[in-house]
Design an enzyme around this catalytic site. Structure first.
Site, PDB file in Angstrom:
ATOM      1  N   GLY A  12       0.947  -1.055   0.032  1.00  0.00           N
ATOM      2  CA  GLY A  12       0.052   0.015   0.048  1.00  0.00           C
ATOM      3  C   GLY A  12       0.772   1.179   0.074  1.00  0.00           C
ATOM      4  O   GLY A  12       0.678   2.124   0.720  1.00  0.00           O
ATOM      5  N   ARG A  15      -0.126   5.515  -1.761  1.00  0.00           N
ATOM      6  CA  ARG A  15      -0.830   6.549  -1.199  1.00  0.00           C
ATOM      7  C   ARG A  15      -0.685   6.805   0.272  1.00  0.00           C
ATOM      8  O   ARG A  15      -0.084   5.969   0.785  1.00  0.00           O
ATOM      9  CB  ARG A  15      -2.545   6.645  -1.552  1.00  0.00           C
ATOM     10  N   ASP A  61      -2.815  -7.763  -5.131  1.00  0.00           N
ATOM     11  CA  ASP A  61      -3.618  -7.841  -4.070  1.00  0.00           C
ATOM     12  C   ASP A  61      -3.327  -8.729  -2.947  1.00  0.00           C
ATOM     13  O   ASP A  61      -3.071  -9.867  -3.094  1.00  0.00           O
ATOM     14  CB  ASP A  61      -5.007  -8.196  -4.672  1.00  0.00           C
ATOM     15  N   ASN A  88       1.635  -2.074   5.458  1.00  0.00           N
ATOM     16  CA  ASN A  88       0.981  -1.181   5.565  1.00  0.00           C
ATOM     17  C   ASN A  88      -0.566  -0.996   4.768  1.00  0.00           C
ATOM     18  O   ASN A  88      -1.470  -0.266   5.383  1.00  0.00           O
ATOM     19  CB  ASN A  88       1.733   0.086   4.836  1.00  0.00           C
ATOM     20  N   SER A 144      -3.338   0.173  14.584  1.00  0.00           N
ATOM     21  CA  SER A 144      -4.075   1.241  14.493  1.00  0.00           C
ATOM     22  C   SER A 144      -4.540   1.227  16.009  1.00  0.00           C
ATOM     23  O   SER A 144      -4.419   0.381  16.881  1.00  0.00           O
ATOM     24  CB  SER A 144      -5.404   1.195  13.857  1.00  0.00           C
ATOM     25  N   TYR A 157     -12.519  -3.808  11.413  1.00  0.00           N
ATOM     26  CA  TYR A 157     -11.068  -3.014  11.438  1.00  0.00           C
ATOM     27  C   TYR A 157     -10.360  -3.200  12.614  1.00  0.00           C
ATOM     28  O   TYR A 157      -9.398  -3.581  12.624  1.00  0.00           O
ATOM     29  CB  TYR A 157     -11.317  -1.552  10.954  1.00  0.00           C
ATOM     30  N   ALA A 159     -10.737  -5.276  15.021  1.00  0.00           N
ATOM     31  CA  ALA A 159     -10.259  -6.725  15.207  1.00  0.00           C
ATOM     32  C   ALA A 159      -9.185  -7.217  14.315  1.00  0.00           C
ATOM     33  O   ALA A 159      -8.298  -7.653  14.729  1.00  0.00           O
ATOM     34  CB  ALA A 159     -11.669  -7.711  14.858  1.00  0.00           C
ATOM     35  N   LYS A 161      -6.791  -5.250  13.369  1.00  0.00           N
ATOM     36  CA  LYS A 161      -5.551  -4.554  13.852  1.00  0.00           C
ATOM     37  C   LYS A 161      -5.151  -5.324  15.199  1.00  0.00           C
ATOM     38  O   LYS A 161      -4.033  -5.375  15.669  1.00  0.00           O
ATOM     39  CB  LYS A 161      -5.786  -3.282  13.996  1.00  0.00           C
TER      40      LYS A 161
HETATM   41  P1  NAP Z   1      -5.060   4.908   2.001  1.00  0.00           P
HETATM   42  O1  NAP Z   1      -4.576   6.316   1.819  1.00  0.00           O
HETATM   43  O2  NAP Z   1      -6.515   4.576   1.739  1.00  0.00           O
HETATM   44  O3  NAP Z   1      -4.150   3.999   1.342  1.00  0.00           O
HETATM   45  C1  NAP Z   1      -4.113   2.647   1.230  1.00  0.00           C
HETATM   46  C2  NAP Z   1      -3.147   1.883   0.557  1.00  0.00           C
HETATM   47  O4  NAP Z   1      -3.342   0.644   0.608  1.00  0.00           O
HETATM   48  C3  NAP Z   1      -3.214   2.262  -1.320  1.00  0.00           C
HETATM   49  O5  NAP Z   1      -2.089   2.165  -1.642  1.00  0.00           O
HETATM   50  C4  NAP Z   1      -3.970   1.131  -1.872  1.00  0.00           C
HETATM   51  O6  NAP Z   1      -3.458   0.774  -2.955  1.00  0.00           O
HETATM   52  C5  NAP Z   1      -3.344   0.016  -0.710  1.00  0.00           C
HETATM   53  N1  NAP Z   1      -4.253  -1.219  -0.741  1.00  0.00           N
HETATM   54  C6  NAP Z   1      -5.484  -1.405  -0.446  1.00  0.00           C
HETATM   55  N2  NAP Z   1      -5.802  -2.555  -0.469  1.00  0.00           N
HETATM   56  C7  NAP Z   1      -4.951  -3.377  -1.021  1.00  0.00           C
HETATM   57  C8  NAP Z   1      -4.737  -4.663  -1.296  1.00  0.00           C
HETATM   58  N3  NAP Z   1      -5.632  -5.526  -0.965  1.00  0.00           N
HETATM   59  N4  NAP Z   1      -3.533  -5.295  -1.517  1.00  0.00           N
HETATM   60  C9  NAP Z   1      -2.590  -4.146  -1.909  1.00  0.00           C
HETATM   61  N5  NAP Z   1      -2.724  -3.033  -1.593  1.00  0.00           N
HETATM   62  C10 NAP Z   1      -3.821  -2.531  -1.256  1.00  0.00           C
HETATM   63  O7  NAP Z   1      -4.486   4.291   3.486  1.00  0.00           O
HETATM   64  P2  NAP Z   1      -3.782   5.036   4.806  1.00  0.00           P
HETATM   65  O8  NAP Z   1      -4.744   5.980   5.438  1.00  0.00           O
HETATM   66  O9  NAP Z   1      -2.515   5.605   4.160  1.00  0.00           O
HETATM   67  O10 NAP Z   1      -3.509   3.777   5.669  1.00  0.00           O
HETATM   68  C11 NAP Z   1      -2.293   2.822   5.793  1.00  0.00           C
HETATM   69  C12 NAP Z   1      -2.317   2.053   6.819  1.00  0.00           C
HETATM   70  O11 NAP Z   1      -2.470   2.904   7.931  1.00  0.00           O
HETATM   71  C13 NAP Z   1      -3.660   1.098   6.843  1.00  0.00           C
HETATM   72  O12 NAP Z   1      -3.334  -0.240   7.298  1.00  0.00           O
HETATM   73  C14 NAP Z   1      -4.454   1.910   7.724  1.00  0.00           C
HETATM   74  O13 NAP Z   1      -5.315   0.731   8.634  1.00  0.00           O
HETATM   75  C15 NAP Z   1      -3.415   2.536   8.861  1.00  0.00           C
HETATM   76  N6  NAP Z   1      -3.929   3.653   9.547  1.00  0.00           N
HETATM   77  C16 NAP Z   1      -4.557   4.487   9.013  1.00  0.00           C
HETATM   78  C17 NAP Z   1      -5.092   5.560   9.531  1.00  0.00           C
HETATM   79  C18 NAP Z   1      -5.608   6.814   9.062  1.00  0.00           C
HETATM   80  O14 NAP Z   1      -6.399   7.618   9.810  1.00  0.00           O
HETATM   81  N7  NAP Z   1      -5.673   7.003   7.903  1.00  0.00           N
HETATM   82  C19 NAP Z   1      -5.235   5.546  11.001  1.00  0.00           C
HETATM   83  C20 NAP Z   1      -4.625   4.327  11.864  1.00  0.00           C
HETATM   84  C21 NAP Z   1      -4.096   3.342  11.039  1.00  0.00           C
HETATM   85  P3  NAP Z   1      -4.386   1.633  -4.370  1.00  0.00           P
HETATM   86  O15 NAP Z   1      -3.732   2.962  -4.250  1.00  0.00           O
HETATM   87  O16 NAP Z   1      -4.083   1.072  -5.725  1.00  0.00           O
HETATM   88  O17 NAP Z   1      -5.704   2.038  -3.885  1.00  0.00           O
END
Ligand code: NAP
Length: 252
Positions: A12, A15, A61, A88, A144, A157, A159, A161
């Site tokens: 991931g 982005r 994926d 990630n 998280s 979600y 669960a 994490k």
């Molecule tokens: P994001 O901006 O939505 O980016 C998600 C990334 O994951 C993208 O690169 C997406 O690829 C990729 N992805 C999604 N499903 C996938 C799959 N099945 N296989 C491979 N890649 C996949 O998310 P983010 O906020 O940066 O979150 C990153 C991590 O931080 C996650 O694990 C999330 O749970 C954790 N987190 C986030 C927050 C928050 O508030 N944002 C808080 C706590 C923890 P595409 O670009 O191709 O869609």
């Protein structure tokens, strides 16, 4: 933190937090592979922004076992080794138990567990098979705050994490003998696409004020934690969970 001659795979990485982590590793001298699932445009834009050369983007994926294996093989074929894995990639969908259908509930659980937890376990298994003969490596898992604080509208979600934390800590014990160390970061809300709708919605101000800093995290702040737990000298922190939540949720 110096990552010259290190290779990193960030799932991931196209982005949000993954992208910020890719930028930080590349700035510190690493060669970076970012993985993504569908957004080829964001992935190639991220690759273009990374300082240095030789970085790659791999579409896969991670919830698909064969695709996850192919991802790791492709990175090792390209880089010759994999020093650091950052699990990630993740998804976060609403499924309040009192306001969704049974079908939506099942779908949300299936997706959260298969991507956030099993996806990370797939990539970890395949990477560890490479790290053992290499003589070591680092794994940092992006968990998280929701694993501890609760996720009333996204219970799957939370669960997933909590499962990721348990998996990480079990593996920290299992792989230390191979010189492989496992860290976990647990961010609160972060300014990314994943949280955009919630942060821009009616709950946004309340969420920002959960922290005495009056804001949520920036992706770069989470990236810094990932690099720290990947850096030389943090080996004895294996199994540790680093909270990155601006004191919005304190646990002892
Ligand atoms: P994001 O901006 O939505 O980016 C998600 C990334 O994951 C993208 O690169 C997406 O690829 C990729 N992805 C999604 N499903 C996938 C799959 N099945 N296989 C491979 N890649 C996949 O998310 P983010 O906020 O940066 O979150 C990153 C991590 O931080 C996650 O694990 C999330 O749970 C954790 N987190 C986030 C927050 C928050 O508030 N944002 C808080 C706590 C923890 P595409 O670009 O191709 O869609």
């Amino acid at each position: 933190m110096d990552f010259q001659n290190k290779t990193v795979l960030i799932t991931g990485g196209s982005r949000g937090i993954g992208k910020a982590t890719a930028l930080a590793f590349a700035e510190a001298g690493a060669r970076v592979a970012i993985n993504f699932i569908s957004n080829s445009h964001a992935a190639s834009q991220t690759i273009d922004e990374l300082p240095g050369t030789g970085h790659i983007a791999v579409k896969a994926d991670i919830s698909n076992a064969a695709a996850a294996q192919h991802l790791v093989n492709e990175v090792v074929d390209e880089f010759g080794q994999i020093n650091i894995l950052v699990n990630n990639a993740g998804v976060h969908t609403e499924h309040p138990i009192d306001n969704c259908t049974y079908q939506q509930w099942q779908q949300a659980w299936q997706e959260a567990i298969s991507i956030n937890l099993i996806g990370a376990s797939n990539v970890t298994f395949c990477a560890v098979q490479k790290m053992i003969p290499q003589g070591g490596g680092r794994i940092v898992n992006v968990s998280s705050r929701g694993a501890f604080r609760g996720e009333p509208n996204q219970p799957a979600y939370g669960a997933s994490k909590a499962g990721m934390n348990a998996m990480s800590q079990s593996l920290a014990q299992a792989v230390a003998k191979y010189n492989i160390f496992v860290g976990i970061v647990a961010p609160g809300f972060v300014e990314t696409d994943l949280a955009r709708e919630i942060l821009e919605g009616p709950m946004g101000d309340d969420i920002r004020h959960q922290s005495p800093l009056g804001r949520v995290a920036r992706p770069e702040e989470v990236a810094r934690g990932v690099l720290f737990l990947s850096s030389a000298g943090t080996e004895f922190m294996t199994g540790a969970i680093l909270d990155i939540n601006g004191a919005s949720y304190l646990r002892t």
